[in-house]
Write a protein that holds these residues in place. Structure first.
Motif, PDB file in Angstrom:
ATOM      1  N   UNK A 172       0.842  -1.189   0.000  1.00  0.00           N
ATOM      2  CA  UNK A 172       0.000   0.000   0.000  1.00  0.00           C
ATOM      3  C   UNK A 172       0.882   1.246   0.000  1.00  0.00           C
ATOM      4  N   UNK A 173       0.629   2.186  -0.949  1.00  0.00           N
ATOM      5  CA  UNK A 173      -0.462   2.262  -1.918  1.00  0.00           C
ATOM      6  C   UNK A 173      -0.002   1.850  -3.315  1.00  0.00           C
ATOM      7  N   UNK A 174      -0.793   1.093  -3.989  1.00  0.00           N
ATOM      8  CA  UNK A 174      -0.502   0.760  -5.376  1.00  0.00           C
ATOM      9  C   UNK A 174      -1.511   1.391  -6.331  1.00  0.00           C
ATOM     10  N   UNK A 175      -2.493   2.116  -5.763  1.00  0.00           N
ATOM     11  CA  UNK A 175      -3.493   2.806  -6.575  1.00  0.00           C
ATOM     12  C   UNK A 175      -3.723   4.205  -6.012  1.00  0.00           C
ATOM     13  N   UNK A 176      -4.419   5.029  -6.779  1.00  0.00           N
ATOM     14  CA  UNK A 176      -4.801   6.348  -6.281  1.00  0.00           C
ATOM     15  C   UNK A 176      -5.780   6.232  -5.110  1.00  0.00           C
ATOM     16  N   UNK A 177      -6.603   5.183  -5.124  1.00  0.00           N
ATOM     17  CA  UNK A 177      -7.477   4.938  -3.970  1.00  0.00           C
ATOM     18  C   UNK A 177      -6.640   4.760  -2.710  1.00  0.00           C
ATOM     19  N   UNK A 178      -5.571   3.982  -2.857  1.00  0.00           N
ATOM     20  CA  UNK A 178      -4.714   3.713  -1.710  1.00  0.00           C
ATOM     21  C   UNK A 178      -4.018   4.960  -1.200  1.00  0.00           C
ATOM     22  N   UNK A 179      -3.571   5.809  -2.121  1.00  0.00           N
ATOM     23  CA  UNK A 179      -2.894   7.050  -1.724  1.00  0.00           C
ATOM     24  C   UNK A 179      -3.829   7.928  -0.905  1.00  0.00           C
ATOM     25  N   UNK A 180      -5.056   8.119  -1.391  1.00  0.00           N
ATOM     26  CA  UNK A 180      -6.025   8.934  -0.659  1.00  0.00           C
ATOM     27  C   UNK A 180      -6.286   8.347   0.719  1.00  0.00           C
ATOM     28  N   UNK A 181      -6.388   7.018   0.800  1.00  0.00           N
ATOM     29  CA  UNK A 181      -6.635   6.360   2.081  1.00  0.00           C
ATOM     30  C   UNK A 181      -5.482   6.575   3.054  1.00  0.00           C
ATOM     31  N   UNK A 182      -4.248   6.443   2.567  1.00  0.00           N
ATOM     32  CA  UNK A 182      -3.065   6.624   3.414  1.00  0.00           C
ATOM     33  C   UNK A 182      -3.003   8.052   3.948  1.00  0.00           C
ATOM     34  N   UNK A 183      -3.265   9.037   3.081  1.00  0.00           N
ATOM     35  CA  UNK A 183      -3.218  10.435   3.509  1.00  0.00           C
ATOM     36  C   UNK A 183      -4.310  10.721   4.542  1.00  0.00           C
ATOM     37  N   UNK A 184      -5.527  10.258   4.289  1.00  0.00           N
ATOM     38  CA  UNK A 184      -6.618  10.485   5.234  1.00  0.00           C
ATOM     39  C   UNK A 184      -6.322   9.821   6.583  1.00  0.00           C
ATOM     40  N   UNK A 185      -5.780   8.612   6.536  1.00  0.00           N
ATOM     41  CA  UNK A 185      -5.482   7.901   7.785  1.00  0.00           C
ATOM     42  C   UNK A 185      -4.474   8.680   8.623  1.00  0.00           C
ATOM     43  N   UNK A 186      -3.461   9.250   7.967  1.00  0.00           N
ATOM     44  CA  UNK A 186      -2.467  10.028   8.710  1.00  0.00           C
ATOM     45  C   UNK A 186      -3.105  11.263   9.335  1.00  0.00           C
ATOM     46  N   UNK A 187      -3.952  11.944   8.585  1.00  0.00           N
ATOM     47  CA  UNK A 187      -4.600  13.139   9.118  1.00  0.00           C
ATOM     48  C   UNK A 187      -5.582  12.797  10.247  1.00  0.00           C
ATOM     49  N   UNK A 188      -6.233  11.653  10.150  1.00  0.00           N
ATOM     50  CA  UNK A 188      -7.107  11.198  11.242  1.00  0.00           C
ATOM     51  C   UNK A 188      -6.277  10.931  12.500  1.00  0.00           C
ATOM     52  N   UNK A 189      -5.150  10.237  12.354  1.00  0.00           N
ATOM     53  CA  UNK A 189      -4.275   9.967  13.494  1.00  0.00           C
ATOM     54  C   UNK A 189      -3.745  11.269  14.095  1.00  0.00           C
ATOM     55  N   UNK A 190      -3.405  12.192  13.213  1.00  0.00           N
ATOM     56  CA  UNK A 190      -2.924  13.485  13.691  1.00  0.00           C
ATOM     57  C   UNK A 190      -3.986  14.238  14.461  1.00  0.00           C
ATOM     58  N   UNK A 191      -5.219  14.164  13.981  1.00  0.00           N
ATOM     59  CA  UNK A 191      -6.333  14.829  14.670  1.00  0.00           C
ATOM     60  C   UNK A 191      -6.542  14.215  16.052  1.00  0.00           C
ATOM     61  N   UNK A 192      -6.482  12.897  16.137  1.00  0.00           N
ATOM     62  CA  UNK A 192      -6.643  12.216  17.434  1.00  0.00           C
ATOM     63  C   UNK A 192      -5.524  12.603  18.390  1.00  0.00           C
ATOM     64  N   UNK A 193      -4.304  12.684  17.877  1.00  0.00           N
ATOM     65  CA  UNK A 193      -3.145  13.080  18.687  1.00  0.00           C
ATOM     66  C   UNK A 193      -3.328  14.504  19.217  1.00  0.00           C
TER      67      UNK A 193
END
Length: 387
Positions: free
Chosen positions: A164-185
């Motif tokens: 991951x990521x091997x697609x544009x779907x994956x890239x968007x998911x990875x970026x969103x996941x990081x921002x979600x983790x950052x928001x929780x932090x």
């Protein structure tokens, strides 16, 4: 003291003032006076008769000193994880690289030095002067942004490994996941207030993401074609500031870009036109973006393009319909605003750093325009003709 006399000065101030036979007085590394008929100084005088003075040019996106295209050496892509917000480009830069001299000899006095685009999030970006031998002394501001990348590069790096990521779907998911983790932090830190026992464990990467979430720095996104719509949507979801870097194909999404309020750093031109994200290198879009209020700059992506490309691209923008003064703003004050150093750089006005370039001919207009002097912090660091 240093006095530049009788030059045509493109001040790049908000009023776009041009002084036909103007003088610039410099003292202790700062511009102390701009006007006409400045006399009676005890110092060196540069005769600017028939010459053109601009603020030092600013490249808002490059990798010089950290990526060597001749040897394929790369100290700006930590491709061991698809997100590495914890790393900082400043530790990957060799200030003795010849690319820095090439930059200031072509009028570029400030650069935004960014991690590469191998990862979805590649690390922190900083701004530095191009003259010096110690990158920490050359640094103006650190950090200025957090680098991210969409599209082909992260897909190539991780997709070929079956990760991951091997697609544009994956890239968007990875970026969103990081921002979600950052928001929780961030939320945990704010909830804990001064209670150390409730504070989350210190995480250097999350600290960098927090800067973006607090809008202290933007997300600087390598982004082209329809990926721009993905970035705009994610940025709106998390209420963050961002820039679209490269932005090939932006002419298809002008309305969305304008509405988003982001900045655009366009370039470079001359990229191979093959199917995918490089298929539409539409520098004509910068005139329309500028006309509609988007803060727009032009970059080299050095060492992918040579430093003189920043002027050629500004000239191509003029050829495609951009007004000269607006194109010059894209390599001076607009770039300074986008990378957050406009309090010191980007225009010729009292109190700012004395970074000034003197041309024979008008850059972006005269095809044979050449740099005669580069002045940084009041010191002549380059002079084309010694006599």
């Amino acid at each position: 003291m240093l006095l530049i006399k009788n030059a045509k000065i493109y001040t790049m101030t908000d009023s776009d003032t041009v002084i036909d036979k103007g003088d610039i007085l410099i003292d202790e590394g700062k511009i102390v006076k701009v006007g006409t008929d400045i006399e009676g100084i005890d110092g060196k005088v540069i005769d600017g008769e028939g010459l053109v003075a601009l603020p030092g040019l600013i490249d808002a996106h490059c990798h010089i000193g950290g990526i060597d295209v001749s040897t394929l050496g790369d100290d700006l892509n930590e491709m061991t994880n698809n997100v590495t917000p914890n790393v900082n480009a400043i530790y990957g830069i060799d200030a003795t690289s010849k690319e820095f001299a090439d930059a200031y000899e072509n009028g570029i006095t400030t650069v935004a030095l960014a991690p590469g685009s191998g990862n979805v999030v590649g690390g922190l970006v900083f701004a530095a002067k191009t003259y010096g031998d110690n990158i920490f002394d050359m640094t103006i501001k650190n950090p200025i942004a957090l680098k991210a990348a969409m599209g082909g590069n992260p897909k190539r790096v991780y997709g070929t490994q079956g990760k991951l990521p091997m697609t544009r779907m994956g890239i968007a998911s990875v970026l969103r996941e990081l921002l979600i983790k950052g928001t929780e932090y961030l939320n945990k830190k704010e909830a804990a207030k001064d209670n150390e026992s409730k504070m989350p464990k210190y995480d250097e990467g999350m600290e960098a993401v927090e800067l973006v979430l607090r809008k202290e720095i933007p997300l600087k996104v390598h982004c082209t074609q329809f990926d721009m719509l993905t970035v705009i949507r994610i940025a709106k979801e998390f209420d963050i500031n961002f820039t679209l870097d490269h932005a090939w194909g932006a002419s298809d999404y002008i309305d969305e870009i304008v509405e988003s309020g982001c900045g655009v750093i366009f370039g470079p031109m001359g990229t191979p036109r093959y199917p995918g994200e490089c298929k539409k290198v539409d520098i004509e879009c910068v005139a329309e973006l500028d006309k509609r209020g988007v803060t727009t700059a032009i970059m080299t992506d050095g060492p992918v393009s040579r430093p003189e490309a920043i002027i050629y691209q500004a000239g191509e923008a003029v050829r495609k319909g951009c007004k000269l003064e607006r194109a010059l703003r894209m390599i001076t004050i607009n770039a300074a605003k986008i990378i957050g150093v406009d309090d010191r750089l980007g225009s010729i006005e009292e109190g700012k750093d004395a970074d000034i370039v003197i041309f024979k001919g008008t850059p972006a207009y005269d095809t044979n325009a050449e740099v005669l002097y580069t002045i940084m912090d009041g010191k002549v660091v380059y002079r084309k003709y010694k006599n």
